[in-house]
Design a protein around this motif. Structure first.
Motif, PDB file in Angstrom:
ATOM      1  N   THR A 138      37.380  19.118  41.112  1.00 39.90           N
ATOM      2  CA  THR A 138      37.236  20.188  40.123  1.00 39.90           C
ATOM      3  C   THR A 138      38.149  21.388  40.406  1.00 39.90           C
ATOM      4  N   GLN A 139      39.034  21.245  41.366  1.00 43.99           N
ATOM      5  CA  GLN A 139      39.955  22.324  41.721  1.00 43.99           C
ATOM      6  C   GLN A 139      40.898  22.614  40.560  1.00 43.99           C
ATOM      7  N   ASN A 140      41.108  23.907  40.291  1.00 41.14           N
ATOM      8  CA  ASN A 140      42.037  24.370  39.251  1.00 41.14           C
ATOM      9  C   ASN A 140      41.635  23.940  37.838  1.00 41.14           C
ATOM     10  N   LEU A 141      40.324  23.755  37.631  1.00 38.74           N
ATOM     11  CA  LEU A 141      39.834  23.401  36.294  1.00 38.74           C
ATOM     12  C   LEU A 141      39.074  24.532  35.625  1.00 38.74           C
ATOM     13  N   PHE A 142      38.482  25.450  36.402  1.00 39.08           N
ATOM     14  CA  PHE A 142      37.555  26.424  35.839  1.00 39.08           C
ATOM     15  C   PHE A 142      37.948  27.847  36.204  1.00 39.08           C
ATOM     16  N   ILE A 143      37.723  28.759  35.252  1.00 44.85           N
ATOM     17  CA  ILE A 143      37.801  30.171  35.597  1.00 44.85           C
ATOM     18  C   ILE A 143      36.497  30.567  36.295  1.00 44.85           C
ATOM     19  N   PRO A 144      36.472  31.669  37.031  1.00 42.89           N
ATOM     20  CA  PRO A 144      35.267  32.019  37.801  1.00 42.89           C
ATOM     21  C   PRO A 144      33.997  32.136  36.971  1.00 42.89           C
ATOM     22  N   GLN A 145      34.101  32.671  35.754  1.00 41.09           N
ATOM     23  CA  GLN A 145      32.885  32.860  34.946  1.00 41.09           C
ATOM     24  C   GLN A 145      32.261  31.539  34.504  1.00 41.09           C
ATOM     25  N   ALA A 146      33.050  30.472  34.422  1.00 46.15           N
ATOM     26  CA  ALA A 146      32.484  29.173  34.049  1.00 46.15           C
ATOM     27  C   ALA A 146      31.527  28.665  35.112  1.00 46.15           C
ATOM     28  N   LEU A 147      31.649  29.196  36.345  1.00 41.23           N
ATOM     29  CA  LEU A 147      30.751  28.844  37.436  1.00 41.23           C
ATOM     30  C   LEU A 147      29.852  30.032  37.813  1.00 41.23           C
ATOM     31  N   ASN A 148      29.684  30.959  36.858  1.00 37.70           N
ATOM     32  CA  ASN A 148      28.698  32.051  36.957  1.00 37.70           C
ATOM     33  C   ASN A 148      28.998  33.075  38.043  1.00 37.70           C
ATOM     34  N   LEU A 149      30.228  33.139  38.542  1.00 43.33           N
ATOM     35  CA  LEU A 149      30.498  34.037  39.663  1.00 43.33           C
ATOM     36  C   LEU A 149      30.358  35.512  39.301  1.00 43.33           C
ATOM     37  N   GLN A 150      30.438  35.845  38.012  1.00 42.08           N
ATOM     38  CA  GLN A 150      30.253  37.240  37.611  1.00 42.08           C
ATOM     39  C   GLN A 150      28.821  37.702  37.835  1.00 42.08           C
ATOM     40  N   ALA A 151      27.891  36.756  38.005  1.00 41.67           N
ATOM     41  CA  ALA A 151      26.464  37.093  38.143  1.00 41.67           C
ATOM     42  C   ALA A 151      25.963  36.954  39.574  1.00 41.67           C
ATOM     43  N   ILE A 152      26.838  36.565  40.494  1.00 42.09           N
ATOM     44  CA  ILE A 152      26.404  36.207  41.845  1.00 42.09           C
ATOM     45  C   ILE A 152      27.000  37.166  42.873  1.00 42.09           C
ATOM     46  N   GLU A 153      26.125  37.800  43.637  1.00 41.89           N
ATOM     47  CA  GLU A 153      26.536  38.648  44.758  1.00 41.89           C
ATOM     48  C   GLU A 153      27.604  39.646  44.292  1.00 41.89           C
ATOM     49  N   GLN A 154      28.687  39.762  45.066  1.00 41.49           N
ATOM     50  CA  GLN A 154      29.789  40.667  44.695  1.00 41.49           C
ATOM     51  C   GLN A 154      31.064  39.864  44.493  1.00 41.49           C
ATOM     52  N   ALA A 155      30.907  38.674  43.876  1.00 37.28           N
ATOM     53  CA  ALA A 155      31.994  37.702  43.831  1.00 37.28           C
ATOM     54  C   ALA A 155      33.168  38.136  42.961  1.00 37.28           C
ATOM     55  N   ILE A 156      32.906  38.901  41.900  1.00 33.07           N
ATOM     56  CA  ILE A 156      33.990  39.357  41.021  1.00 33.07           C
ATOM     57  C   ILE A 156      33.874  40.860  40.831  1.00 33.07           C
ATOM     58  N   SER A 157      34.999  41.551  40.986  1.00 29.72           N
ATOM     59  CA  SER A 157      35.082  42.962  40.616  1.00 29.72           C
ATOM     60  C   SER A 157      35.948  43.085  39.374  1.00 29.72           C
ATOM     61  N   PHE A 158      35.441  43.818  38.378  1.00 27.74           N
ATOM     62  CA  PHE A 158      36.214  44.052  37.160  1.00 27.74           C
ATOM     63  C   PHE A 158      36.872  45.427  37.172  1.00 27.74           C
ATOM     64  N   THR A 159      36.782  46.124  38.296  1.00 23.21           N
ATOM     65  CA  THR A 159      37.313  47.495  38.356  1.00 23.21           C
ATOM     66  C   THR A 159      38.326  47.705  39.472  1.00 23.21           C
ATOM     67  N   LYS A 160      38.540  46.709  40.320  1.00 24.56           N
ATOM     68  CA  LYS A 160      39.339  46.960  41.528  1.00 24.56           C
ATOM     69  C   LYS A 160      40.842  46.928  41.280  1.00 24.56           C
ATOM     70  N   GLY A 161      41.283  46.413  40.148  1.00 28.48           N
ATOM     71  CA  GLY A 161      42.717  46.324  39.910  1.00 28.48           C
ATOM     72  C   GLY A 161      43.218  44.900  40.004  1.00 28.48           C
TER      73      GLY A 161
END
Length: 279
Positions: free
Chosen positions: A159-182
């Protein structure tokens, strides 16, 4: 009783050097500058199109030292991608042959690991530079099924290089994605998925009773009136004594009462509630 599990499916990588934090900040989805020393989080590394090369569990020791856990079957390609621009920075990546232990329950006082990565109230990962005399009393399938029930994503060679992070819910888990860091690699795609609603997929937990273990990357089937249609992509699967746990990427607007089944043996699969909110 606490369960101690060998996590031999993981490789430990040490990233260290004067530019370690700055370099990784420009590569991974998490905000490592904001991450406190001693904290850990999931973080993804994407290609320029925003598709994930790897998901790491990252421990920040300090701004010049990080440890990254990755599934072994993503190597060496994921590490090569992460190191691609490192020649221009003061950072080194070294594979460490440490003892990696999954703990479910309470840690007894006699065990003093070099580092402890708290996953939740019940689970932790212990990193030991030299192997400790631990009585391993549970199988790694127990750990993988706990990951599935916690809604923690898995990435594999299939499944490598098939999904963007949100397709695997990373926006909702821990601090996996920052939308403000640049900026970081793939950041434009990740931001577009959030602010323009470009992402139409999410990861779901499904459960069924069967002896079958489907392949990672394979599809399940969805009932449409009197017919069945293949859908989704299995990203993790564990069978514990006839109870099958799956993580499956599906359209993010599915009806939770929708009927699914395995393509192989027609086992009914029931959608389970996620332990976090997607929105």
């Amino acid at each position: 009783m606490s369960q101690f599990i060998r996590l031999d499916q993981y490789q430990l990588i040490e990233a260290h050097g004067a530019d370690a934090e700055k370099y990784l900040q420009g590569q991974l989805t998490a905000d490592l500058i904001a991450l406190p020393s001693g904290a850990n989080t999931l973080a993804a590394h994407c290609d320029p199109k925003g598709k994930m090369n790897a998901i790491f569990r990252l421990l920040k020791v300090d701004s010049e030292q990080f440890f990254l856990l990755i599934k072994k079957d993503l190597l060496p390609s994921a590490l090569d991608a992460l190191k691609k621009y490192a020649v221009f920075s003061k950072i080194s990546f070294d594979l460490r042959d440490w003892q990696i232990v999954g703990l479910i329950g309470k840690k007894c006082g006699k065990i003093e690991p070099r580092f402890t990565l708290e996953i939740d109230e019940q689970r932790a990962i212990l990193l030991n530079e030299s192997a400790l005399p631990i009585n391993f009393n549970a199988d790694e399938k127990i750990w993988e099924s706990a990951d599935i029930q916690a809604g923690l994503p898995n990435l594999s060679a299939a499944t490598q290089n098939l999904f963007i992070p949100q397709a695997l819910n990373l926006q909702a888990i821990e601090q996996a994605i920052s939308f403000t860091k640049g900026c970081y690699i793939g950041q434009e795609t990740v931001a577009r998925a959030k602010y323009r609603g470009a992402n139409k997929r999410a990861m779901f937990i499904l459960k069924g009773k069967t002896q079958t273990l489907p392949a990672i990357g394979s599809e399940i089937e969805m009932r449409l009136e009197s017919n069945w249609r293949k859908t989704g992509s299995i990203i993790n699967a564990v069978n514990l004594d006839g109870l099958l746990w799956l993580l499956v990427v599906l359209n993010n607007d599915i009806d939770p009462t929708q009927v699914f089944r395995l393509a192989q043996d027609e086992t009914t699969l029931v959608v389970q509630p996620l332990p976090y909110a997607l929105n």
